[in-house]
Write a protein that holds these residues in place. Sequence first.
Motif, PDB file in Angstrom:
ATOM      1  N   ASN A  85       0.829  -1.211   0.000  1.00  0.00           N
ATOM      2  CA  ASN A  85       0.000   0.000   0.000  1.00  0.00           C
ATOM      3  C   ASN A  85       0.861   1.257   0.000  1.00  0.00           C
ATOM      4  O   ASN A  85       0.559   2.230  -0.699  1.00  0.00           O
ATOM      5  N   ALA A  86       1.933   1.238   0.792  1.00  0.00           N
ATOM      6  CA  ALA A  86       2.830   2.397   0.842  1.00  0.00           C
ATOM      7  C   ALA A  86       3.528   2.591  -0.500  1.00  0.00           C
ATOM      8  O   ALA A  86       3.704   3.736  -0.954  1.00  0.00           O
ATOM      9  N   ASP A  87       3.919   1.503  -1.144  1.00  0.00           N
ATOM     10  CA  ASP A  87       4.547   1.611  -2.468  1.00  0.00           C
ATOM     11  C   ASP A  87       3.581   2.206  -3.488  1.00  0.00           C
ATOM     12  O   ASP A  87       3.972   3.034  -4.319  1.00  0.00           O
ATOM     13  N   ALA A  88       2.329   1.788  -3.420  1.00  0.00           N
ATOM     14  CA  ALA A  88       1.328   2.317  -4.353  1.00  0.00           C
ATOM     15  C   ALA A  88       1.117   3.816  -4.117  1.00  0.00           C
ATOM     16  O   ALA A  88       1.051   4.605  -5.078  1.00  0.00           O
ATOM     17  N   GLY A  90       3.254   5.865  -2.764  1.00  0.00           N
ATOM     18  CA  GLY A  90       4.490   6.519  -3.193  1.00  0.00           C
ATOM     19  C   GLY A  90       4.550   6.667  -4.700  1.00  0.00           C
ATOM     20  O   GLY A  90       5.009   7.695  -5.219  1.00  0.00           O
ATOM     21  N   GLN A  91       4.107   5.650  -5.409  1.00  0.00           N
ATOM     22  CA  GLN A  91       4.087   5.728  -6.873  1.00  0.00           C
ATOM     23  C   GLN A  91       3.142   6.823  -7.354  1.00  0.00           C
ATOM     24  O   GLN A  91       3.473   7.577  -8.270  1.00  0.00           O
ATOM     25  N   ARG A  92       1.971   6.925  -6.721  1.00  0.00           N
ATOM     26  CA  ARG A  92       1.039   8.001  -7.087  1.00  0.00           C
ATOM     27  C   ARG A  92       1.659   9.365  -6.822  1.00  0.00           C
ATOM     28  O   ARG A  92       1.539  10.289  -7.640  1.00  0.00           O
ATOM     29  N   LEU A  93       2.358   9.493  -5.698  1.00  0.00           N
ATOM     30  CA  LEU A  93       3.024  10.756  -5.363  1.00  0.00           C
ATOM     31  C   LEU A  93       4.106  11.088  -6.387  1.00  0.00           C
ATOM     32  O   LEU A  93       4.215  12.234  -6.845  1.00  0.00           O
ATOM     33  N   ASP A 135      11.748   8.778  -1.494  1.00  0.00           N
ATOM     34  CA  ASP A 135      10.616   7.904  -1.205  1.00  0.00           C
ATOM     35  C   ASP A 135      11.004   6.432  -1.346  1.00  0.00           C
ATOM     36  O   ASP A 135      10.620   5.597  -0.515  1.00  0.00           O
ATOM     37  N   ALA A 136      11.779   6.117  -2.375  1.00  0.00           N
ATOM     38  CA  ALA A 136      12.227   4.724  -2.565  1.00  0.00           C
ATOM     39  C   ALA A 136      13.103   4.283  -1.392  1.00  0.00           C
ATOM     40  O   ALA A 136      12.952   3.168  -0.867  1.00  0.00           O
ATOM     41  N   ARG A 137      14.004   5.145  -0.968  1.00  0.00           N
ATOM     42  CA  ARG A 137      14.884   4.802   0.157  1.00  0.00           C
ATOM     43  C   ARG A 137      14.088   4.669   1.452  1.00  0.00           C
ATOM     44  O   ARG A 137      14.341   3.766   2.256  1.00  0.00           O
ATOM     45  N   LEU A 141      13.974   1.380   3.883  1.00  0.00           N
ATOM     46  CA  LEU A 141      14.261   1.444   5.319  1.00  0.00           C
ATOM     47  C   LEU A 141      13.073   0.967   6.150  1.00  0.00           C
ATOM     48  O   LEU A 141      13.252   0.262   7.151  1.00  0.00           O
ATOM     49  N   ALA A 142      11.868   1.346   5.733  1.00  0.00           N
ATOM     50  CA  ALA A 142      10.680   0.901   6.460  1.00  0.00           C
ATOM     51  C   ALA A 142      10.538  -0.614   6.399  1.00  0.00           C
ATOM     52  O   ALA A 142      10.222  -1.261   7.403  1.00  0.00           O
ATOM     53  N   LYS A 143      10.797  -1.182   5.231  1.00  0.00           N
ATOM     54  CA  LYS A 143      10.701  -2.639   5.081  1.00  0.00           C
ATOM     55  C   LYS A 143      11.756  -3.334   5.956  1.00  0.00           C
ATOM     56  O   LYS A 143      11.456  -4.310   6.642  1.00  0.00           O
TER      57      LYS A 143
END
Length: 164
Positions: A85-88, A90-93, A135-137, A141-143
Amino acid sequence: MNGWVLSGVVALLLVSHWAAYEHGRSVELAQAGQKSAKRDSGDRLAEVIGERAARQEEHRRADAQQEVRVKGHEERTIADAGAVNADAAGQRLRDEAGKLAASVSCPGTDTSAVARGEAATRAAMVLSDLLTRADARAGELAKAYDQARIAGDLCEASYNALIK
């Protein structure tokens, strides 16, 4: 003949004392064997009870370990779903930032305004790229944090299950 009789009587006395001694010894050995057998059967009973208790403890620990593994699997599944969900998001952002960067320009005939518009577009593209990388980094880090936290919690739960 008196000497022979006397020596026969002495020999008979010696043999009877020897037989009584051997009989007493065999009775003592039999009693000691019975005591040893009772003690051995008591020891064996204690050993069986100890083995049963050890098996029960082993089963309790195995069940606790299985519960910990199931809980860990559930936590990893939840964390993975959150990461998706966070990746999605982030992709929208990133898509919106890219669209914004592409739309920043100053169309017109004034060359200085066009130059400023190109500079603003480059700056917006740089900021968009910076946002994308940050955002990718942050996602990586969150993962990693989620995996480390879950592993630590599982280790602690596993340890607590073993020492109880």
